[in-house]
Design an enzyme around this catalytic site. Sequence first.
Site, mmCIF file in Angstrom:
data_model
loop_
_atom_site.group_PDB
_atom_site.id
_atom_site.type_symbol
_atom_site.label_atom_id
_atom_site.label_comp_id
_atom_site.label_asym_id
_atom_site.label_seq_id
_atom_site.Cartn_x
_atom_site.Cartn_y
_atom_site.Cartn_z
ATOM 1 N N GLY A 83 -74.158 -19.601 -61.889
ATOM 2 C CA GLY A 83 -74.077 -19.097 -61.389
ATOM 3 C C GLY A 83 -74.223 -17.759 -61.949
ATOM 4 N N LYS A 107 -79.479 -27.889 -52.533
ATOM 5 C CA LYS A 107 -79.925 -28.011 -50.942
ATOM 6 C C LYS A 107 -80.652 -26.985 -50.065
ATOM 7 C CE LYS A 107 -76.757 -31.080 -49.737
ATOM 8 N NZ LYS A 107 -77.182 -32.110 -48.970
ATOM 9 N N HIS A 113 -87.530 -18.524 -57.338
ATOM 10 C CA HIS A 113 -87.730 -20.154 -57.548
ATOM 11 C C HIS A 113 -88.242 -20.086 -59.196
ATOM 12 C CE1 HIS A 113 -89.347 -24.156 -57.390
ATOM 13 N NE2 HIS A 113 -90.568 -23.169 -58.809
HETATM 14 C C1 GAR Z 1 -82.489 -20.435 -61.675
HETATM 15 O O1 GAR Z 1 -83.267 -20.748 -62.622
HETATM 16 C C2 GAR Z 1 -82.490 -20.309 -59.919
HETATM 17 O O2 GAR Z 1 -84.230 -20.029 -60.480
HETATM 18 C C3 GAR Z 1 -82.953 -21.873 -59.583
HETATM 19 O O3 GAR Z 1 -81.767 -22.270 -60.764
HETATM 20 C C4 GAR Z 1 -81.509 -21.195 -61.655
HETATM 21 C C5 GAR Z 1 -79.709 -21.333 -61.304
HETATM 22 O O4 GAR Z 1 -79.391 -20.555 -62.427
HETATM 23 N N1 GAR Z 1 -83.566 -22.165 -59.468
HETATM 24 C C6 GAR Z 1 -84.360 -22.720 -59.003
HETATM 25 O O5 GAR Z 1 -84.753 -24.175 -59.122
HETATM 26 C C7 GAR Z 1 -84.358 -23.504 -56.929
HETATM 27 N N2 GAR Z 1 -85.566 -23.639 -57.100
HETATM 28 P P1 GAR Z 1 -77.860 -20.032 -61.575
HETATM 29 O O6 GAR Z 1 -77.192 -20.686 -61.830
HETATM 30 O O7 GAR Z 1 -77.387 -19.613 -63.853
HETATM 31 O O8 GAR Z 1 -78.169 -18.815 -61.555
#
Ligand code: GAR
Length: 224
Positions: free
Chosen positions: A14, A93, A111
């Site tokens: 988060g 999801k 992404h």
């Molecule tokens: C982030 O790096 C986001 O870009 C990635 O998950 C991470 C969440 O971090 N999203 C993906 O990989 C979606 N395909 P966070 O929970 O610390 O914000």
Amino acid sequence: MSGYRIGVLASGGGSNLQVLMDKIRAGDLPAELSFVLSNNSKAGAMAKAKAFGASAYHVSSVTEGSESLAEGRILDLVKTHNLDLLVLAGYMKKVPPAVLSHLKNRVVNIHPALLPAFGGAGFYGHHVHAGVVARGCQYSGLTIHMVNEAYDEGQIVLQRAVALPPGSTAEQVGALVLRLEHAWYWRVVEAFARGRIRPTLSDKPGEAVDARDFLSDLGPTPDP
Ligand code: GAR
């Protein structure tokens, strides 16, 4: 209160959600956080949302009894909260198709790579950065894009690149990209809230939003 209502879906730590909340609290992001929803009750995002005082919903096939009931619950929440924008911040999801059609061209995702490279099924979180290192990439970065029913294939709103020092590990790449995410995602959400990015009613994936005002506000893109 700005009246621009956002919901955030998150499955992980988060940190992107935290930046959005910090910017709302600081008055830099003129939006109301209507709710945060996670498929994972233990996600750091849920704890952060509660600490902020946001409504935090845990919705999964386990809590609701089936995948289709979970999808129905997400749609109900989106409708009840009368959202202007649904923000995916590390949501692992797929967004239910009924939510995408209800919020046509108003669902945005971040992404952690330069799409279309390192996107699609299997490329999320750490797997993305491991793939970047395995290919010996000299740059990675972020892509903020609109969401449609195909993974990672909606209109690209913003990309930013970062040069990778030789020999970077996947963890180091991830940290560099996350820093970039924190600098940029809230600005895109802010641009939606201020009407600098405007959703269209088009069915063409490349015309989901009109981002020309936002991009001209940014000016020329510097080399990384
Ligand atoms: C982030 O790096 C986001 O870009 C990635 O998950 C991470 C969440 O971090 N999203 C993906 O990989 C979606 N395909 P966070 O929970 O610390 O914000």
